[in-house]
Enzyme design. Structure first.
Site, PDB file in Angstrom:
ATOM      1  N   CYS A 111       0.921  -1.152   0.075  1.00 24.16           N
ATOM      2  CA  CYS A 111      -0.131  -0.064  -0.001  1.00 24.16           C
ATOM      3  C   CYS A 111       0.794   1.373   0.006  1.00 24.16           C
ATOM      4  CB  CYS A 111      -0.945  -0.020   1.139  1.00 24.16           C
ATOM      5  SG  CYS A 111      -2.181  -1.268   1.400  1.00 24.16           S
ATOM      6  N   HIS A 252      -2.741   6.986   2.840  1.00 24.97           N
ATOM      7  CA  HIS A 252      -3.573   5.801   2.376  1.00 24.97           C
ATOM      8  C   HIS A 252      -4.609   5.558   2.834  1.00 24.97           C
ATOM      9  CE1 HIS A 252      -3.964   1.721   1.372  1.00 24.97           C
ATOM     10  NE2 HIS A 252      -3.589   1.120   2.534  1.00 24.97           N
ATOM     11  N   ASN A 282     -10.283   0.034   0.584  1.00 25.90           N
ATOM     12  CA  ASN A 282      -8.729  -0.049   0.595  1.00 25.90           C
ATOM     13  C   ASN A 282      -8.331  -0.629  -0.870  1.00 25.90           C
ATOM     14  OD1 ASN A 282      -5.750  -0.594   0.618  1.00 25.90           O
ATOM     15  ND2 ASN A 282      -5.930  -1.401   2.808  1.00 25.90           N
TER      16      ASN A 282
END
Length: 328
Positions: A111, A252, A282
């Site tokens: 990520c 993020h 996500n």
């Protein structure tokens, strides 16, 4: 010379997976998901939509937005944790789809992937005297998420976003400072165990569900907040800047509670924090460029703004960057 973001584009599957849909599949509720993650829906790739096809769509949009043609791209980097296939690299498929013949490679930093490719792409652009580098974050995490695991299936979605980096004058728009890191001793906290050289694919690994994403959620949460704060603080120090100089914080999009906790500890109000996790979940390497592209499209990002990016994920890997927004 700096590398400025001069064009951007996104690609999102049309199919939506809402919390109401998940209520029919696993033991969860919309209220539980929203309170703990901030997610209300996520996009899911349909058959035929892949990491590469989403990357091609986003990359083509970014090149067009920058006012360029594919032959102007000098280097292509694809950040992904869900590669098109093991061999060859995803960038080969993306480059072919875009019609570029420049060098390309994949970058897997989980990520934190977009921050990593932003730093690498900017460095290669300035060191190699290149004109334009295309960086893409693209994921189809639904393909590695166990649909019956309520700890992970509520979190992850699919999507892609791309940005063109172009040569900019020193002290102009572009990457100002950065911080990268990885604590490999925590690798088992977030992993897909099988499919590589350590645990090759077999009937047993498939039966055991070892090709699905495994996550120790509470421990990842605990470490994530600390990592984001430390990395972002280090980046600001390297730039000789403070949180008061930051116009926007673009973290993020993993969990809204992580975002809120990190922003609070940094001293950045949520009014200056970019968030879209409620609509996409996500999306790993695609999450930061997605939230940046949306903010740029609706004119929240203005020329001269200082934007603080921070990502963290599998590895445990992290990366932060300070960017002066604006075309070259």
């Amino acid at each position: 010379m700096r590398a400025a973001i001069t064009g951007w584009g996104t690609a999102l599957p049309d199919q939506r997976l809402t919390n109401a849909d998940l209520e029919q599949r696993v033991d969860t509720t919309d209220q539980w998901i929203v309170e703990r993650t901030g997610i209300r829906e996520r996009r899911i790739a349909r058959p035929g939509e892949t990491t590469a096809s989403l990357a091609v769509e986003a990359g083509a949009a970014a090149i067009k937005h920058a006012g360029l043609t594919p032959d102007a791209i000098d280097l292509l980097i694809v950040a992904t944790a869900t590669a098109e296939q093991l061999i060859p690299h995803t960038g080969a498929f993306v480059g072919d789809g875009l019609g570029v013949r420049c060098g390309s490679f994949d970058l897997n930093a989980g990520c934190a992937g977009f921050v990593y490719e932003l730093v690498v792409g900017s460095s290669l652009l300035t060191a190699g005297n290149l004109d334009h580098v295309l960086v893409v974050g693209s994921e189809t995490l639904s393909r590695v998420t166990d649909p019956d695991d309520r700890g992970t299936c509520i979190l992850f979605g699919d999507g892609a976003a791309a940005m063109v980096l172009s040569a900019s004058a020193d002290e102009g728009p572009g990457l100002v400072a950065w911080d990268l890191g990885c604590d490999g001793s925590a690798a088992a906290l977030l992993e897909v165990p099988a499919g590589g050289s350590r645990l090759p694919t077999s009937a047993e690994t498939v039966a055991n569900g070892d090709h699905y994403l495994k996550m120790a959620g509470q421990e990842v949460f605990r470490r994530a907040v600390r990592i984001v704060v430390e990395s972002a603080t280090a980046t600001l120090a390297r730039a000789g800047a403070t949180v008061d100089d930051v116009t926007w914080f673009a973290p993020h999009q993993a969990n809204v509670r992580i975002i809120e906790a990190a922003a609070t500890r940094l001293g950045i109000p949520m009014e200056r924090t970019l968030v879209n996790i409620d609509r996409y979940g996500n999306t790993s390497a695609a999450s930061i460029p997605l939230v940046l592209a949306e903010a740029a499209d609706d004119d929240r990002l203005r020329r001269g703004d200082l934007v603080l990016l921070s990502g963290f994920g599998a590895g445990l890997t992290w990366g932060s960057a300070l960017v002066r927004w604006g075309r070259a």
